[in-house]
Design an enzyme around this catalytic site. Structure first.
Site, PDB file in Angstrom:
ATOM      1  N   HIS A  20       0.792  -0.468  -0.472  1.00 49.69           N
ATOM      2  CA  HIS A  20      -0.307   0.028  -0.021  1.00 49.69           C
ATOM      3  C   HIS A  20       1.191   1.249  -0.036  1.00 49.69           C
ATOM      4  O   HIS A  20       1.634   1.541   0.961  1.00 49.69           O
ATOM      5  CB  HIS A  20      -0.639   0.053   1.166  1.00 49.69           C
ATOM      6  CG  HIS A  20      -2.141   1.082   0.908  1.00 49.69           C
ATOM      7  ND1 HIS A  20      -2.642   1.256   2.590  1.00 49.69           N
ATOM      8  CD2 HIS A  20      -2.888   1.503  -0.209  1.00 49.69           C
ATOM      9  CE1 HIS A  20      -3.806   2.023   1.606  1.00 49.69           C
ATOM     10  NE2 HIS A  20      -3.686   2.047   0.025  1.00 49.69           N
ATOM     11  N   ASP A  28       8.600   7.626 -20.117  1.00 47.80           N
ATOM     12  CA  ASP A  28       8.410   8.345 -22.053  1.00 47.80           C
ATOM     13  C   ASP A  28      10.583   7.787 -21.810  1.00 47.80           C
ATOM     14  O   ASP A  28      10.729   8.297 -20.964  1.00 47.80           O
ATOM     15  CB  ASP A  28       8.390   9.849 -22.287  1.00 47.80           C
ATOM     16  CG  ASP A  28       8.638  11.003 -21.598  1.00 47.80           C
ATOM     17  OD1 ASP A  28      10.084  10.918 -20.925  1.00 47.80           O
ATOM     18  OD2 ASP A  28       8.516  12.120 -21.559  1.00 47.80           O
ATOM     19  N   HIS A 105       7.604  19.825 -13.510  1.00 48.18           N
ATOM     20  CA  HIS A 105       8.658  18.677 -14.014  1.00 48.18           C
ATOM     21  C   HIS A 105       9.136  18.462 -12.814  1.00 48.18           C
ATOM     22  O   HIS A 105       9.913  17.135 -12.900  1.00 48.18           O
ATOM     23  CB  HIS A 105       8.796  19.151 -15.267  1.00 48.18           C
ATOM     24  CG  HIS A 105       9.265  17.393 -16.424  1.00 48.18           C
ATOM     25  ND1 HIS A 105       8.754  16.645 -16.098  1.00 48.18           N
ATOM     26  CD2 HIS A 105      10.313  17.928 -16.208  1.00 48.18           C
ATOM     27  CE1 HIS A 105       9.749  15.671 -16.832  1.00 48.18           C
ATOM     28  NE2 HIS A 105      10.812  16.253 -16.984  1.00 48.18           N
ATOM     29  N   TYR A 127       6.713  14.936 -21.440  1.00 44.09           N
ATOM     30  CA  TYR A 127       6.053  14.931 -20.364  1.00 44.09           C
ATOM     31  C   TYR A 127       4.694  13.765 -20.503  1.00 44.09           C
ATOM     32  O   TYR A 127       4.327  13.229 -19.199  1.00 44.09           O
ATOM     33  CB  TYR A 127       5.474  15.662 -19.843  1.00 44.09           C
ATOM     34  CG  TYR A 127       6.321  17.842 -19.927  1.00 44.09           C
ATOM     35  CD1 TYR A 127       7.186  17.503 -18.464  1.00 44.09           C
ATOM     36  CD2 TYR A 127       6.097  18.368 -21.007  1.00 44.09           C
ATOM     37  CE1 TYR A 127       8.119  18.811 -18.930  1.00 44.09           C
ATOM     38  CE2 TYR A 127       7.045  19.696 -20.825  1.00 44.09           C
ATOM     39  CZ  TYR A 127       8.105  19.776 -20.114  1.00 44.09           C
ATOM     40  OH  TYR A 127       8.702  20.401 -20.482  1.00 44.09           O
ATOM     41  N   ALA A 128       5.369  12.520 -20.852  1.00 40.44           N
ATOM     42  CA  ALA A 128       4.242  11.060 -20.733  1.00 40.44           C
ATOM     43  C   ALA A 128       5.010   9.831 -19.692  1.00 40.44           C
ATOM     44  O   ALA A 128       5.519  10.041 -20.475  1.00 40.44           O
ATOM     45  CB  ALA A 128       5.136  10.845 -22.199  1.00 40.44           C
ATOM     46  N   ASN A 129       5.020  11.057 -18.717  1.00 38.53           N
ATOM     47  CA  ASN A 129       5.693  10.367 -17.493  1.00 38.53           C
ATOM     48  C   ASN A 129       4.224  10.441 -15.536  1.00 38.53           C
ATOM     49  O   ASN A 129       3.365  11.014 -15.471  1.00 38.53           O
ATOM     50  CB  ASN A 129       6.393  11.173 -16.842  1.00 38.53           C
ATOM     51  CG  ASN A 129       7.365  11.578 -18.334  1.00 38.53           C
ATOM     52  OD1 ASN A 129       8.255  10.443 -18.054  1.00 38.53           O
ATOM     53  ND2 ASN A 129       7.739  13.006 -18.378  1.00 38.53           N
TER      54      ASN A 129
END
Length: 138
Positions: A20, A28, A105, A127-129
């Protein structure tokens, strides 16, 4: 052979070992990965595997309670951001309570050091994170 969508042995073990509030990062191809954090590198070439496909497969097996995103993702890559939010909304419709948090970021990059692992995709969209916090199924 496994019957479910997640066939990668490292990813399957990672999801099964989460407690948990443990965190994992899916990123990316360009996000810096801390040396001390486990790297699961899936990147084959530009766009393969895609970020959203990787997220979809991981969410098919992982219960999440939190989602952390860089605030820049929403503005710079709105289409992919929207696709990710749609997947999170599907998890909510299935009964999950999920907190969505936006941070800078720079703060996101620092936060990746808390992850049990960083999963690198071939995605080349800026920014594909995402950082997922593990939930429980009860």
């Amino acid at each position: 052979m496994k019957k479910t969508a997640l066939l990668n042995a490292e990813l399957s073990y990672l999801v099964a070992s989460l407690g948990h509030f443990d965190e994992i990062t899916i990123c990316d191809a360009g996000l810096p990965i801390p040396n001390e954090t486990q790297r699961i590198d899936l990147a084959l070439t530009h766009g393969v595997p895609a970020f959203i496909d990787t997220v979809r497969v991981i969410l098919s097996e992982m219960q999440i309670t939190g989602v952390l995103l860089a605030s820049e993702f929403k503005q710079v890559s709105p289409d992919l951001h929207r696709a990710l939010i749609e997947l999170v909304e599907q998890e909510k419709l299935a009964g999950s309570r999920i907190e969505l948090i936006y941070i800078s970021h720079e703060a996101f990059k620092e936060r990746t050091s808390n992850s049990k692992a960083v999963v690198r995709t071939g995605e080349c969209t800026p920014y594909a994170n995402v950082i997922f916090q593990s939930g429980v199924v009860f």
